[in-house]
Design a protein around this motif. Structure first.
Motif, PDB file in Angstrom:
ATOM      1  N   ALA A 128       0.811  -1.220   0.000  1.00 35.73           N
ATOM      2  CA  ALA A 128       0.000   0.000   0.000  1.00 35.73           C
ATOM      3  C   ALA A 128       0.847   1.276   0.000  1.00 35.73           C
ATOM      4  O   ALA A 128       0.515   2.228  -0.730  1.00 35.73           O
ATOM      5  CB  ALA A 128      -0.956  -0.009   1.193  1.00 35.73           C
ATOM      6  N   PRO A 129       1.938   1.376   0.774  1.00 36.84           N
ATOM      7  CA  PRO A 129       2.745   2.612   0.690  1.00 36.84           C
ATOM      8  C   PRO A 129       3.329   2.861  -0.694  1.00 36.84           C
ATOM      9  O   PRO A 129       3.394   4.016  -1.139  1.00 36.84           O
ATOM     10  CB  PRO A 129       3.847   2.367   1.733  1.00 36.84           C
ATOM     11  N   LEU A 130       3.742   1.796  -1.413  1.00 33.37           N
ATOM     12  CA  LEU A 130       4.286   1.980  -2.759  1.00 33.37           C
ATOM     13  C   LEU A 130       3.205   2.472  -3.717  1.00 33.37           C
ATOM     14  O   LEU A 130       3.444   3.368  -4.544  1.00 33.37           O
ATOM     15  CB  LEU A 130       4.882   0.660  -3.261  1.00 33.37           C
ATOM     16  N   VAL A 131       1.995   1.908  -3.611  1.00 37.82           N
ATOM     17  CA  VAL A 131       0.899   2.355  -4.460  1.00 37.82           C
ATOM     18  C   VAL A 131       0.552   3.813  -4.160  1.00 37.82           C
ATOM     19  O   VAL A 131       0.320   4.623  -5.081  1.00 37.82           O
ATOM     20  CB  VAL A 131      -0.328   1.439  -4.262  1.00 37.82           C
ATOM     21  N   SER A 132       0.513   4.175  -2.884  1.00 36.02           N
ATOM     22  CA  SER A 132       0.203   5.564  -2.517  1.00 36.02           C
ATOM     23  C   SER A 132       1.256   6.524  -3.052  1.00 36.02           C
ATOM     24  O   SER A 132       0.922   7.632  -3.523  1.00 36.02           O
ATOM     25  CB  SER A 132       0.094   5.689  -0.992  1.00 36.02           C
ATOM     26  N   ARG A 133       2.511   6.109  -3.015  1.00 42.09           N
ATOM     27  CA  ARG A 133       3.566   6.977  -3.531  1.00 42.09           C
ATOM     28  C   ARG A 133       3.443   7.155  -5.041  1.00 42.09           C
ATOM     29  O   ARG A 133       3.625   8.271  -5.552  1.00 42.09           O
ATOM     30  CB  ARG A 133       4.931   6.380  -3.174  1.00 42.09           C
ATOM     31  N   LEU A 134       3.120   6.088  -5.758  1.00 38.23           N
ATOM     32  CA  LEU A 134       2.921   6.207  -7.202  1.00 38.23           C
ATOM     33  C   LEU A 134       1.708   7.081  -7.515  1.00 38.23           C
ATOM     34  O   LEU A 134       1.718   7.847  -8.491  1.00 38.23           O
ATOM     35  CB  LEU A 134       2.750   4.816  -7.825  1.00 38.23           C
ATOM     36  N   ARG A 135       0.666   6.979  -6.710  1.00 38.01           N
ATOM     37  CA  ARG A 135      -0.512   7.819  -6.923  1.00 38.01           C
ATOM     38  C   ARG A 135      -0.170   9.288  -6.706  1.00 38.01           C
ATOM     39  O   ARG A 135      -0.671  10.161  -7.447  1.00 38.01           O
ATOM     40  CB  ARG A 135      -1.631   7.400  -5.967  1.00 38.01           C
ATOM     41  N   ARG A 136       0.655   9.599  -5.703  1.00 38.21           N
ATOM     42  CA  ARG A 136       1.030  10.993  -5.467  1.00 38.21           C
ATOM     43  C   ARG A 136       1.878  11.556  -6.599  1.00 38.21           C
ATOM     44  O   ARG A 136       1.837  12.758  -6.872  1.00 38.21           O
ATOM     45  CB  ARG A 136       1.778  11.109  -4.136  1.00 38.21           C
ATOM     46  N   VAL A 137       2.647  10.697  -7.243  1.00 42.62           N
ATOM     47  CA  VAL A 137       3.458  11.147  -8.372  1.00 42.62           C
ATOM     48  C   VAL A 137       2.580  11.504  -9.568  1.00 42.62           C
ATOM     49  O   VAL A 137       2.954  12.318 -10.418  1.00 42.62           O
ATOM     50  CB  VAL A 137       4.494  10.061  -8.733  1.00 42.62           C
ATOM     51  N   GLY A 138       1.376  10.910  -9.666  1.00 41.59           N
ATOM     52  CA  GLY A 138       0.480  11.174 -10.776  1.00 41.59           C
ATOM     53  C   GLY A 138       0.125   9.961 -11.584  1.00 41.59           C
ATOM     54  O   GLY A 138      -0.535  10.080 -12.634  1.00 41.59           O
ATOM     55  N   CYS A 139       0.531   8.782 -11.119  1.00 41.12           N
ATOM     56  CA  CYS A 139       0.240   7.547 -11.841  1.00 41.12           C
ATOM     57  C   CYS A 139      -1.221   7.160 -11.606  1.00 41.12           C
ATOM     58  O   CYS A 139      -1.721   7.253 -10.480  1.00 41.12           O
ATOM     59  CB  CYS A 139       1.175   6.448 -11.361  1.00 41.12           C
ATOM     60  N   PRO A 140      -1.940   6.710 -12.649  1.00 39.13           N
ATOM     61  CA  PRO A 140      -3.331   6.269 -12.449  1.00 39.13           C
ATOM     62  C   PRO A 140      -3.416   5.086 -11.492  1.00 39.13           C
ATOM     63  O   PRO A 140      -2.467   4.326 -11.317  1.00 39.13           O
ATOM     64  CB  PRO A 140      -3.772   5.872 -13.864  1.00 39.13           C
ATOM     65  N   ARG A 141      -4.585   4.965 -10.874  1.00 39.45           N
ATOM     66  CA  ARG A 141      -4.761   3.912  -9.867  1.00 39.45           C
ATOM     67  C   ARG A 141      -4.546   2.526 -10.459  1.00 39.45           C
ATOM     68  O   ARG A 141      -3.854   1.698  -9.862  1.00 39.45           O
ATOM     69  CB  ARG A 141      -6.168   4.007  -9.267  1.00 39.45           C
ATOM     70  N   SER A 142      -5.129   2.251 -11.605  1.00 44.56           N
ATOM     71  CA  SER A 142      -5.017   0.910 -12.182  1.00 44.56           C
ATOM     72  C   SER A 142      -3.572   0.575 -12.522  1.00 44.56           C
ATOM     73  O   SER A 142      -3.098  -0.534 -12.252  1.00 44.56           O
ATOM     74  CB  SER A 142      -5.895   0.819 -13.432  1.00 44.56           C
TER      75      SER A 142
END
Length: 670
Positions: A71-85
């Motif tokens: 979950a922390p890695l996904v949250s970090r990618l989301r903050r960068v601007g990566c789409p959720r999927s």
């Protein structure tokens, strides 16, 4: 008779009403303390469900823990601007590709080790023979071998048969013939695939659950809050955040620590010439997730291979040295540096949890034992019904320092009490320890004595243990006395701080103070603590027991030259007689300030009430804590003059007394 019977009826009614009130009070008290039986039954039922339905809950538990880790890695990618999927599928795919490659490498290395094992047979036989020859000098192994050989001979020797009749001809048994037929390709493929279907299905299920949990993480959180803690959103949210943070940080930091251990191990084993060094490094990364047992298993396999691969003993010694060095570096350098997150579990709880989860879910439960137990401790921290989980498994102290000290004094163990005190004195001064820990512990003892829970023998034992504690802390008191000069200089140079420290005490040079216990052995202990604190400040401090305050002993007190006399009191009832004691002391030593320390941890009276108490007792001061007691004892104020009471004389008393005196003088003259 009628009045008498009515009186009896009224008394019976009153007694019945009193009993009913007592019953209602007991019922309300019982209702105020909820029973733990429902919680215990719920816990037992949960354990039973987890055991019998482990095929369902084990993949789910693995998926939840992997969700916490990713979950922390996904949250970090989301903050960068990566789409959720993209963030979810990319993170999960990368993680499982890495795990698959890890598993394939381990499988290949294990196969290679299995093929090379026959080549190590000669070295193992030679070393066993060497050990046997070394032991044969003392003939220990040889004697043990002879005994085993004799026992096996006796066991295998056939018993003599008694033939009562001619032996019948043995019956001919038919030979069993097994027909082997070549398997078809489809059957061969089925035999290969069937054992792999279970693990592959479980892995696929875990991947799907992790993906959906990462996609629906916020939705699942809201549903959990609505289901469990809708009435207390703050506590439920705090529990979820605490569990996610602890488990996620633990898994991530443990992985980093294991990698920093496994890669140098593989490199070191490769340089030493241990076969399949990559395998042992990768196994160390995995096995170190198992608390305490994993590192031992990870070290045992390479050590056995070092024993078997080389004919000499040097390779085994160097391999053992490599493991020792890496363990020291990992435990004392890497883990303290990387572990900003402690699990919150006690060492014993980690071992017990490993045994429990291994029994419940096997080897996988052993690997998952620590993060699952962390979740249980978080549950016990935020849910009152499961508070016993935090008490049993957590690493936080369950008793206050004063309660721990009181328990050790009550058990008659001043040595452990001294150890605990020395640990606290690394952060506190001795006066602060006495004021916030030791005196409150003695107040607990005094309360137990007042309500009859503490016998006189136990109170005497507590006083004796406390005096031993004070004597053991004498060295620390001497060290603090040497620090007073430097601290005084520092305080003189620091004039910017307007707020005076509570334990910023004045120097006691040239002062002489006597500390006296009020009315019990426990009061004598507090007087000794106060005297030691005054001695640290540089005063000439002495201590006397409560026995000197008795009518026949108080006149023998040597109070000449004393600047202050301080009565140290724990018992509140002493204040009834304190006025007479203060007046006697002021008559004996009119130049000394006489005051009382009425020890209180909380609920201290205000200034107005304290002034009224001083006026009624005719004392120079009345204080309630260690800091104020030291300041008043070392104060330069002059003592108050003693106000003598003038009793009212009955009318005609002087005339009657003069007549009686004249009559007595006439009789004497005759």
């Amino acid at each position: 008779m009628l009045k008498f019977s009515r009186g009896i009826d009224q008394d019976r009614a009153a007694a019945a009403g009193g009993l009913q009130q007592v019953a209602v009070a007991r019922g309300s008290a019982a209702a105020a303390q909820p029973s733990r039986l429902p919680t215990l039954f719920a816990t037992a039922a949960t354990v039973a469900v987890l055991y019998f339905a482990r095929d369902v809950f084990l993949p789910l538990a693995i998926a939840i823990l992997l969700t916490f880790a990713l979950a922390p890695l996904v949250s970090r990618l989301r903050r960068v601007g990566c789409p959720r999927s993209v963030a979810v599928i990319g993170t999960v795919t990368t993680a499982f590709l890495f795990l698959s490659a890890f598993g394939v490498v381990i499988a290949m290395q294990v196969s290679e080790v299995a093929q090379n094992l026959p080549t190590y047979q000669y070295n193992i036989v030679e070393k066993v023979r060497t050990l046997k020859e070394t032991g044969s000098e003392s003939q220990i192994l040889e004697r043990i071998g002879r005994v085993i050989e004799r026992i096996s001979t006796e066991i295998s020797r056939p018993e003599p048969e008694v033939r009562a009749s001619p032996e019948p001809t043995p019956e001919t048994k038919p030979l069993l013939v097994e027909i082997f037929s070549p398997q078809r390709p489809v059957e061969t493929l089925k035999n290969i695939i069937n054992p792999l279907l279970g693990p592959l299905a479980t892995t696929g299920l875990v991947i799907v659950v992790v993906i959906f949990m990462l996609f629906e993480r916020e939705e699942l959180r809201d549903r959990f809050i609505r289901l469990v803690g809708y009435g207390d959103l703050h506590r439920t949210t705090e529990a979820l955040q605490d569990a996610a943070a602890r488990v996620g940080r633990y898994l991530l930091m443990q992985l980093v620590v294991n990698i920093t251990y496994g890669i140098p191990l593989a490199i070191g084993l490769s340089l030493l010439g241990i076969p399949n060094a990559v395998l042992w490094g990768m196994l160390a990364i995995v096995l170190r997730f198992v608390p305490y047992i994993g590192p031992v298993i990870a070290a045992a396999l390479p050590l056995f291979l070092a024993f078997a691969a080389a004919p000499g003993w040097s390779l085994l010694v160097w391999t053992a040295a490599l493991f020792i060095v890496l363990e020291l570096l990992s435990n004392n350098v890497v883990e303290p540096w990387l572990y900003g997150s402690r699990t919150g579990l006690s060492p014993l709880a980690i071992i017990v949890a490993a045994i429990f989860w291994a029994w419940l879910w096997g080897p996988v439960g052993l690997v998952l034992s620590t993060p699952l137990t962390v979740c249980l401790v978080v549950l016990g921290r935020h849910v009152p019904q499961f508070e016993f989980l935090e008490i049993l498994l957590g690493n936080e102290p369950v008793l206050d320092p004063k309660e721990r000290l009181y328990q050790r004094l009550l058990a008659g163990d001043p040595d452990e009490a001294t150890d605990n005190a020395e640990d606290m004195l690394q952060e506190k001064y001795l006066v602060e320890f006495y004021d916030t820990v030791a005196i409150p512990a003695l107040l607990l003892a005094e309360r137990d004595r007042a309500r009859g829970a503490l016998t006189n023998t136990q109170a005497a034992q507590i006083a004796q243990s406390a005096n031993t504690l004070i004597a053991n802390l004498e060295e620390i008191a001497g060290e603090e006395e040497g620090e007073e000069e430097t601290s005084a200089e520092a305080q003189e140079s620091d004039d910017d701080d307007d707020d005076a420290d509570e334990y910023d005490l004045p120097p006691g040079d040239g002062k002489s103070v006597l500390c006296v216990g009020g009315r019990s052995d426990l009061d004598d202990v507090t007087a000794s603590m106060l005297a030691q604190t005054l001695w640290i400040q540089g005063a000439d401090a002495a201590q006397a027991t409560h026995e000197v305050l008795k009518a026949g002993n108080i006149k023998a007190l040597k109070l000449k030259g004393r600047n202050a006399v301080v009565l140290s009191v724990l018992d509140q009832d002493f204040m009834r007689h304190a006025k007479f004691t203060v007046r006697r002391l002021k008559r004996i030593a009119p130049a000394a300030r006489v005051g009382i320390v009425l020890w209180k941890e909380d609920g201290r009276p205000g200034t107005t009430e304290r002034d009224e108490l001083i006026e009624s007792l005719q004392a120079d001061f009345v204080v309630f804590g260690m800091g104020d007691a030291v300041r008043e004892a070392l104060s330069d104020e002059l003592p108050r003059s003693l106000k003598l009471a003038h009793p009212k004389i009955a009318p005609g008393y002087a005339i009657r007394r003069s007549k009686r005196t004249d009559t007595e003088s006439t009789v004497k003259a005759d």
